[in-house]
Write a protein that holds these residues in place. Structure first.
Motif, mmCIF file in Angstrom:
data_model
loop_
_atom_site.group_PDB
_atom_site.id
_atom_site.type_symbol
_atom_site.label_atom_id
_atom_site.label_comp_id
_atom_site.label_asym_id
_atom_site.label_seq_id
_atom_site.Cartn_x
_atom_site.Cartn_y
_atom_site.Cartn_z
ATOM 1 N N ILE A 21 0.831 -1.202 0.000
ATOM 2 C CA ILE A 21 0.000 0.000 0.000
ATOM 3 C C ILE A 21 0.867 1.254 0.000
ATOM 4 N N TYR A 22 0.264 2.352 -0.448
ATOM 5 C CA TYR A 22 0.927 3.655 -0.448
ATOM 6 C C TYR A 22 0.477 4.418 0.793
ATOM 7 N N PRO A 23 1.366 4.621 1.767
ATOM 8 C CA PRO A 23 0.942 5.187 3.057
ATOM 9 C C PRO A 23 0.459 6.630 2.994
ATOM 10 N N ASN A 24 0.905 7.389 2.002
ATOM 11 C CA ASN A 24 0.511 8.794 1.929
ATOM 12 C C ASN A 24 -0.748 9.024 1.101
ATOM 13 N N LEU A 25 -1.389 7.932 0.687
ATOM 14 C CA LEU A 25 -2.655 8.027 -0.030
ATOM 15 C C LEU A 25 -3.784 7.522 0.862
ATOM 16 N N THR A 26 -5.002 7.860 0.509
ATOM 17 C CA THR A 26 -6.161 7.338 1.224
ATOM 18 C C THR A 26 -6.464 5.918 0.746
ATOM 19 N N ALA A 27 -7.379 5.258 1.433
ATOM 20 C CA ALA A 27 -7.786 3.915 1.014
ATOM 21 C C ALA A 27 -8.393 3.953 -0.382
ATOM 22 N N GLN A 28 -9.215 4.950 -0.638
ATOM 23 C CA GLN A 28 -9.840 5.069 -1.952
ATOM 24 C C GLN A 28 -8.792 5.257 -3.045
ATOM 25 N N GLU A 29 -7.795 6.086 -2.782
ATOM 26 C CA GLU A 29 -6.749 6.334 -3.777
ATOM 27 C C GLU A 29 -5.911 5.081 -4.015
ATOM 28 N N ASN A 30 -5.615 4.342 -2.946
ATOM 29 C CA ASN A 30 -4.883 3.087 -3.103
ATOM 30 C C ASN A 30 -5.670 2.104 -3.959
ATOM 31 N N LEU A 31 -6.951 1.993 -3.676
ATOM 32 C CA LEU A 31 -7.764 1.023 -4.405
ATOM 33 C C LEU A 31 -7.998 1.465 -5.849
ATOM 34 N N ARG A 32 -8.012 2.762 -6.070
ATOM 35 C CA ARG A 32 -8.180 3.261 -7.435
ATOM 36 C C ARG A 32 -7.007 2.830 -8.315
ATOM 37 N N ILE A 33 -5.807 2.816 -7.746
ATOM 38 C CA ILE A 33 -4.631 2.355 -8.494
ATOM 39 C C ILE A 33 -4.789 0.883 -8.865
ATOM 40 N N MET A 34 -5.239 0.076 -7.910
ATOM 41 C CA MET A 34 -5.452 -1.341 -8.186
ATOM 42 C C MET A 34 -6.555 -1.538 -9.226
ATOM 43 N N ALA A 35 -7.590 -0.723 -9.149
ATOM 44 C CA ALA A 35 -8.715 -0.855 -10.077
ATOM 45 C C ALA A 35 -8.295 -0.582 -11.518
ATOM 46 N N LEU A 36 -7.289 0.264 -11.705
ATOM 47 C CA LEU A 36 -6.815 0.557 -13.060
ATOM 48 C C LEU A 36 -6.306 -0.701 -13.760
ATOM 49 N N LEU A 37 -5.742 -1.632 -12.982
ATOM 50 C CA LEU A 37 -5.215 -2.864 -13.570
ATOM 51 C C LEU A 37 -6.326 -3.717 -14.170
ATOM 52 N N TYR A 38 -7.531 -3.554 -13.635
ATOM 53 C CA TYR A 38 -8.665 -4.362 -14.092
ATOM 54 C C TYR A 38 -9.688 -3.542 -14.875
ATOM 55 N N LYS A 76 -12.120 8.131 1.982
ATOM 56 C CA LYS A 76 -11.781 9.365 1.277
ATOM 57 C C LYS A 76 -11.049 10.376 2.156
ATOM 58 N N LYS A 77 -10.946 10.097 3.447
ATOM 59 C CA LYS A 77 -10.475 11.118 4.380
ATOM 60 C C LYS A 77 -9.085 10.836 4.939
ATOM 61 N N LEU A 78 -8.927 9.655 5.518
ATOM 62 C CA LEU A 78 -7.735 9.354 6.304
ATOM 63 C C LEU A 78 -6.653 8.722 5.443
ATOM 64 N N LYS A 79 -5.430 9.232 5.566
ATOM 65 C CA LYS A 79 -4.322 8.607 4.852
ATOM 66 C C LYS A 79 -3.978 7.272 5.509
#
Length: 230
Positions: free
Chosen positions: A85-102, A123-126
């Motif tokens: 995971i990317y610690p300086n991103l939110t959960a949504q942002e991390n999952l958005r990166i994974m979603a791009l692969l699919y 969307k809020k907490l890093k």
């Protein structure tokens, strides 16, 4: 109940050292299957072999009555060791990166985060401010974003407190109820005993006991584990 994954006489050797010895297990469709064993028993090696990360083995693996192959990779999701995971991103942002692969849409991201109990903070907490349990839930979200039929989780409760373990069991039971088959490796027998529908004990690279039934109490499963762990 039919078997989603059937492994027969699987052996793995590295540099003249035998890691797995004629391992045979069958994992019922829609079940939560526990692979129990101490650290160094060969659990992670078995998972990596199932996922195609280890090509040097003998024996057979059958998935839905067909030889396991790369073409079936889309059916699998996995969390091996710690989530990437990317610690300086939110959960949504991390999952958005994974979603791009699919090539998945935003609604898929939102639904997945809610499925693991991260909808309110996504969307809020890093992620660097997440508890260990929240990071594990995000790791599971990353493994199931593409809605796999078979989920592999390697020691997913390491370091979690009892509240975190309870949250984890709730998530996997919900996923299994939706039809997903789940394979969990662990050496923490007491915490997860009641989660399994079937299980096998792996010690020194060998299956020493297997059961296609669940419903064991923590005390009962701990006794079996002790008796077949030598």
């Amino acid at each position: 109940m039919s078997n989603t994954l059937l492994i027969e006489n699987l052996s793995v050797q590295y540099h003249n050292q035998q890691i797995l010895h004629d391992v045979s297990i069958n994992i019922p469709t829609g079940s939560i299957f526990g692979l129990l064993g101490d650290n160094g028993a060969g659990k992670t090696t078995l998972l990596k072999t199932i996922l195609g990360l280890n090509k040097h083995f003998s024996g057979s693996m059958t998935y839905n009555n067909q030889p396991l192959s790369r073409e079936q990779a889309k059916d699998f999701g996995a969390l091996i060791e710690s989530p990437a995971i990317y610690p300086n991103l939110t959960a949504q942002e991390n999952l958005r990166i994974m979603a791009l692969l699919y090539n998945l849409s935003e609604p898929s991201i939102s639904a997945t985060l809610h499925a693991v109990g991260l909808g309110d903070v996504s969307k809020k907490l890093k992620v660097k401010n997440f508890s260990l349990g929240m990071k594990q839930r995000l790791g599971i979200a990353m493994a199931i974003i593409h809605n796999p039929k078979f989920l592999i989780l390697d020691e997913p409760t390491n370091g979690l407190d009892m509240a975190g373990v309870d949250d984890f069991k709730t998530i996997v039971h919900t996923l299994a109820a939706s039809g997903m088959t789940i394979m969990i490796t662990t050496h923490q027998i007491t915490e997860l005993a009641t989660a399994f529908d079937a299980f096998a004990i792996l010690q020194h690279g060998k299956i020493t006991y297997a059961s296609n039934s669940g419903g064991y109490s923590a005390e009962e499963l701990t006794t079996i584990y002790r008796d077949y762990n030598d």
